[in-house]
Scaffold this active site. Structure first.
Site, short mmCIF file in Angstrom:
data_model
loop_
_atom_site.label_atom_id
_atom_site.label_comp_id
_atom_site.label_asym_id
_atom_site.label_seq_id
_atom_site.Cartn_x
_atom_site.Cartn_y
_atom_site.Cartn_z
N ALA A 71 0.86 -1.18 0.00
CA ALA A 71 0.00 0.00 0.00
C ALA A 71 0.90 1.23 0.00
O ALA A 71 1.85 1.31 0.78
CB ALA A 71 -0.91 0.01 1.23
N GLU A 72 0.59 2.19 -0.85
CA GLU A 72 1.49 3.32 -1.03
C GLU A 72 1.61 4.18 0.22
O GLU A 72 2.56 4.96 0.35
CB GLU A 72 1.04 4.18 -2.22
CG GLU A 72 -0.31 4.85 -2.01
CD GLU A 72 -0.84 5.47 -3.30
OE1 GLU A 72 -1.02 6.68 -3.31
OE2 GLU A 72 -1.04 4.73 -4.28
N ASN A 73 0.66 4.05 1.15
CA ASN A 73 0.77 4.81 2.38
C ASN A 73 1.76 4.19 3.37
O ASN A 73 1.94 4.71 4.47
CB ASN A 73 -0.61 4.97 3.05
CG ASN A 73 -1.33 3.65 3.26
OD1 ASN A 73 -1.37 2.82 2.37
ND2 ASN A 73 -1.91 3.46 4.42
N GLY A 74 2.43 3.09 2.97
CA GLY A 74 3.55 2.61 3.76
C GLY A 74 3.46 1.22 4.34
O GLY A 74 4.04 0.95 5.39
N SER A 81 8.26 3.99 0.87
CA SER A 81 7.19 3.35 0.12
C SER A 81 7.26 3.71 -1.35
O SER A 81 7.13 2.84 -2.23
CB SER A 81 5.83 3.77 0.70
OG SER A 81 4.78 3.11 0.04
#
Length: 222
Positions: free
Chosen positions: A57-60, A99
């Site tokens: 997930a790009e939020n980490g 990320s």
């Protein structure tokens, strides 16, 4: 008959969850996969048990799991759509710069995104509907940094207009980036800039797909 009139007839295809389930069948053991918002966020619920697949997930998050259940939600642990998720064993939580280094460094095998439109050459529009607030997120980084971009979406929009089109009329996220399309009616592959129908949903005929698709494509149905 107009395109919208021809697509207005009732046709039962896959549900949104079933689209995610069908796509999950094609993920290979060992893949590292980014999930965008919308239908892709259901993919963790349908991963094959015999494969180890790492969800990003790009939020980490690297090692994202499915929805944890109502009594186990952590408000600080969410996917890119701000929905609660779980972690698999060995998962890592990282900052945004790390990320996006995963994304931009070519460390993903597949990115799975929703779409507003996909063109017959694999152009993608998925971040802005004219007249609404734009929300690009990390989509442009993802399509530029990932070798395989799989789209999952409904075949037509709410007005019945085809979403697989000759050319995108919405702002383009990336040109010639989409490699597969999974819809409620069909599966398409894009090879060398050519769109190919490879599968129809059970109960859906090739002519049903043709009526609801304005893009030019060939058929390689098994």
């Amino acid at each position: 008959m107009s395109v919208n009139e021809s697509t207005s007839a009732t046709l039962t295809g896959l549900s949104r969850d079933d689209i995610a389930r069908r796509l999950a069948q094609d993920l290979l053991d060992g893949y590292t996969v980014n999930l965008g918002v919308g239908i892709p966020l259901a993919v963790p619920n349908f991963l094959p048990d015999d494969r180890e697949i790492f969800l990003h997930a790009e939020n980490g998050i690297l090692g994202m799991g499915p929805y944890p259940g109502a009594e186990h939600e952590d408000p600080d642990l969410t996917d890119a759509g701000k929905r609660p998720v779980s972690l698999i064993t060995g998962a890592a939580i990282v900052d945004s710069s790390t990320s996006f280094a995963i994304v931009r460094g070519g460390h993903l095998d597949v990115t799975i995104l929703g779409a507003l439109q996909v063109s017959e050459t694999g152009d993608l529009s998925n971040w802005y509907v004219p007249g609404r607030n734009p929300a690009v997120g990390g989509a442009m980084d993802l399509v530029a940094g990932t070798p395989e971009v799989w789209v999952c979406m409904e075949h037509v929009d709410r007005a019945g207009a085809p979403k697989i089109v000759p050319q995108c009329t919405f702002p383009v996220t990336g040109f010639r980036v989409v490699t597969r399309i999974y819809t409620d009616l069909a599966v398409f592959h894009v090879r060398d800039g050519n769109l190919i129908l490879t599968e129809c949903t059970p109960g859906v005929r090739p002519e049903d797909v043709r009526e609801r698709t304005t893009a030019t494509y060939t058929e390689e149905l098994v």
